[in-house]
Design a protein around this motif. Structure first.
Motif, PDB file in Angstrom:
ATOM      1  N   LYS A 132       0.836  -1.189   0.000  1.00 40.31           N
ATOM      2  CA  LYS A 132       0.000   0.000   0.000  1.00 40.31           C
ATOM      3  C   LYS A 132       0.873   1.241   0.000  1.00 40.31           C
ATOM      4  N   LEU A 133       0.591   2.167  -0.902  1.00 42.82           N
ATOM      5  CA  LEU A 133       1.336   3.418  -0.987  1.00 42.82           C
ATOM      6  C   LEU A 133       0.717   4.468  -0.078  1.00 42.82           C
ATOM      7  N   ASN A 134       1.451   5.534   0.161  1.00 41.87           N
ATOM      8  CA  ASN A 134       0.966   6.551   1.104  1.00 41.87           C
ATOM      9  C   ASN A 134      -0.181   7.402   0.564  1.00 41.87           C
ATOM     10  N   ASN A 135      -0.549   7.186  -0.718  1.00 42.03           N
ATOM     11  CA  ASN A 135      -1.723   7.880  -1.260  1.00 42.03           C
ATOM     12  C   ASN A 135      -2.950   6.963  -1.304  1.00 42.03           C
ATOM     13  N   GLY A 136      -2.817   5.766  -0.738  1.00 38.85           N
ATOM     14  CA  GLY A 136      -3.929   4.826  -0.700  1.00 38.85           C
ATOM     15  C   GLY A 136      -3.938   3.815  -1.823  1.00 38.85           C
ATOM     16  N   GLY A 137      -3.102   4.021  -2.843  1.00 36.00           N
ATOM     17  CA  GLY A 137      -3.023   3.061  -3.940  1.00 36.00           C
ATOM     18  C   GLY A 137      -2.186   1.848  -3.576  1.00 36.00           C
ATOM     19  N   TYR A 138      -2.128   0.886  -4.480  1.00 30.79           N
ATOM     20  CA  TYR A 138      -1.395  -0.351  -4.240  1.00 30.79           C
ATOM     21  C   TYR A 138      -0.434  -0.624  -5.394  1.00 30.79           C
ATOM     22  N   MET A 139       0.753  -1.088  -5.054  1.00 34.49           N
ATOM     23  CA  MET A 139       1.764  -1.471  -6.038  1.00 34.49           C
ATOM     24  C   MET A 139       2.078  -2.954  -5.895  1.00 34.49           C
ATOM     25  N   PRO A 140       2.021  -3.733  -6.980  1.00 33.42           N
ATOM     26  CA  PRO A 140       2.457  -5.130  -6.896  1.00 33.42           C
ATOM     27  C   PRO A 140       3.908  -5.211  -6.420  1.00 33.42           C
ATOM     28  N   ALA A 141       4.184  -6.158  -5.554  1.00 32.39           N
ATOM     29  CA  ALA A 141       5.497  -6.245  -4.923  1.00 32.39           C
ATOM     30  C   ALA A 141       6.604  -6.594  -5.909  1.00 32.39           C
ATOM     31  N   ILE A 142       6.275  -7.302  -6.975  1.00 30.22           N
ATOM     32  CA  ILE A 142       7.268  -7.697  -7.974  1.00 30.22           C
ATOM     33  C   ILE A 142       6.882  -7.091  -9.315  1.00 30.22           C
ATOM     34  N   GLY A 143       7.838  -6.431  -9.934  1.00 29.47           N
ATOM     35  CA  GLY A 143       7.622  -5.874 -11.263  1.00 29.47           C
ATOM     36  C   GLY A 143       8.681  -6.376 -12.221  1.00 29.47           C
ATOM     37  N   ILE A 144       8.534  -5.989 -13.470  1.00 22.63           N
ATOM     38  CA  ILE A 144       9.553  -6.296 -14.466  1.00 22.63           C
ATOM     39  C   ILE A 144      10.269  -4.996 -14.810  1.00 22.63           C
ATOM     40  N   GLY A 145      11.581  -4.975 -14.625  1.00 23.23           N
ATOM     41  CA  GLY A 145      12.376  -3.811 -14.975  1.00 23.23           C
ATOM     42  C   GLY A 145      12.706  -3.831 -16.457  1.00 23.23           C
ATOM     43  N   CYS A 146      12.524  -2.704 -17.123  1.00 26.87           N
ATOM     44  CA  CYS A 146      12.645  -2.668 -18.586  1.00 26.87           C
ATOM     45  C   CYS A 146      13.895  -1.968 -19.094  1.00 26.87           C
ATOM     46  N   TRP A 147      14.723  -1.424 -18.206  1.00 29.65           N
ATOM     47  CA  TRP A 147      15.957  -0.791 -18.659  1.00 29.65           C
ATOM     48  C   TRP A 147      16.955  -1.868 -19.069  1.00 29.65           C
ATOM     49  N   MET A 148      17.354  -1.847 -20.344  1.00 29.86           N
ATOM     50  CA  MET A 148      18.230  -2.888 -20.879  1.00 29.86           C
ATOM     51  C   MET A 148      19.666  -2.408 -21.063  1.00 29.86           C
TER      52      MET A 148
END
Length: 307
Positions: free
Chosen positions: A5-21
């Protein structure tokens, strides 16, 4: 998939895919990686400077936009024009909004003179942050955050904010666990996100990590990512290999003893360090024009921690 849970009330999935190659620009490789990630169940996509490829993959995936937590970043050369930069990113992604817009680095780049501005030169990161706050009001980004900020730079910034950063994205893995920064951010309701959470595979032969992985029948990457999530940080590994991508999104249970072993791994001689390649020997140790002292990094030349 666990969420934070973010401090604005939204939610972020704990695992993401990083796209910087490692290079600026769009590519078929990025598009295929993101498409595969979405098919496997990833719903957190972290992009920078390859947004057309990411946007194309999102469209082709047929995953509803509302199900994806989409992150992009403000580059250093755009610190004086974040609204224009965000609009360009939205156009390249072909979306109406992003879920999180990050100031990628605290330093601003002066394109006219091809140099990084000093911390005191305008636009300072405080001035840029105030412009980012206005973007939340437009609805074009649902939250804003920072990246590569230290306790020092956050201390300076937080005295002037209307909106507290939702996240701080930094290099983080057992050789650079950032324990003090994690405690600092947690106490201020700022979520830490780890880039290079697998440490660029520097742990592949570490006996302590291998023992844990073999004992619980997991990959080294699963051990490291599970450690990151269990300590309360989001992680954004990157891989173009489908099998590794499947492993990376599958968390495993670590007991308290395993967590302590990983927490203390950096105590090994010479191991408390960055594994990233952006460090410079200029100015006695620096990164993108700022000294380690200006960045608030307690490092020696080469990204090695002093303590």
């Amino acid at each position: 998939m666990p969420r934070f849970k973010l401090n604005n009330g939204g939610y972020m999935p704990a695992i993401g895919i990083g796209c910087w190659m490692g290079t600026v620009g769009d590519s078929q490789q990025v598009e295929e990686m993101v498409l595969t990630a979405l098919r496997l169940g990833y719903r957190h996509i972290d992009t920078v400077r390859n947004e057309r490829s990411v946007g194309k993959a999102i469209r082709e995936s047929n995953v509803p936009r509302s199900e994806i937590f989409l992150v992009t970043k403000l580059s250093s050369e755009d610190h004086d024009r974040p609204e224009e930069a965000l609009q360009r990113s939205l156009g390249q992604l072909d979306v109406d909004y992003v879920d999180l817009y990050l100031m990628h680095w605290p330093q601003a780049f002066d394109t006219d003179h091809a140099r990084y501005r000093s911390p005191e030169e305008s636009p300072t990161f405080i001035e840029t942050w105030k412009m980012l706050e206005n973007l939340v009001d437009t609805g074009k980004t649902r939250s804003i955050g920072v990246s590569n900020f230290s306790i020092k730079t956050l201390d300076i910034l937080l005295k002037h904010v209307r909106i507290v950063p939702a996240t701080n994205q930094v290099e983080m893995h057992p050789y650079l666990p950032q324990h003090d920064l994690l405690s600092y951010c947690s106490s201020r309701d700022i979520l830490l996100t780890a880039y290079s959470p697998i440490g660029k595979y520097k742990f592949a032969t570490d006996p302590s990590v291998l023992e844990i992985a073999q004992r619980i029948d997991a990959s080294v990457a699963q051990v490291l990512l599970s450690w990151g999530v269990k300590r309360g940080t989001a992680v954004i590994p990157k891989s173009t290999h489908e099998l590794r991508m499947k492993e990376n999104i599958t968390l495993i249970a670590l007991d308290n003893e395993d967590m302590q072993i990983l927490d203390d791994l950096y105590h090994q001689p010479g191991m408390h360090r960055s594994v990233c390649g952006f460090h410079s020997s200029e100015l006695g140790g620096s990164c993108f024009g700022w000294t380690y002292a200006q960045l608030g990094w307690d490092m020696m030349e080469g990204g090695i921690m002093r303590s």
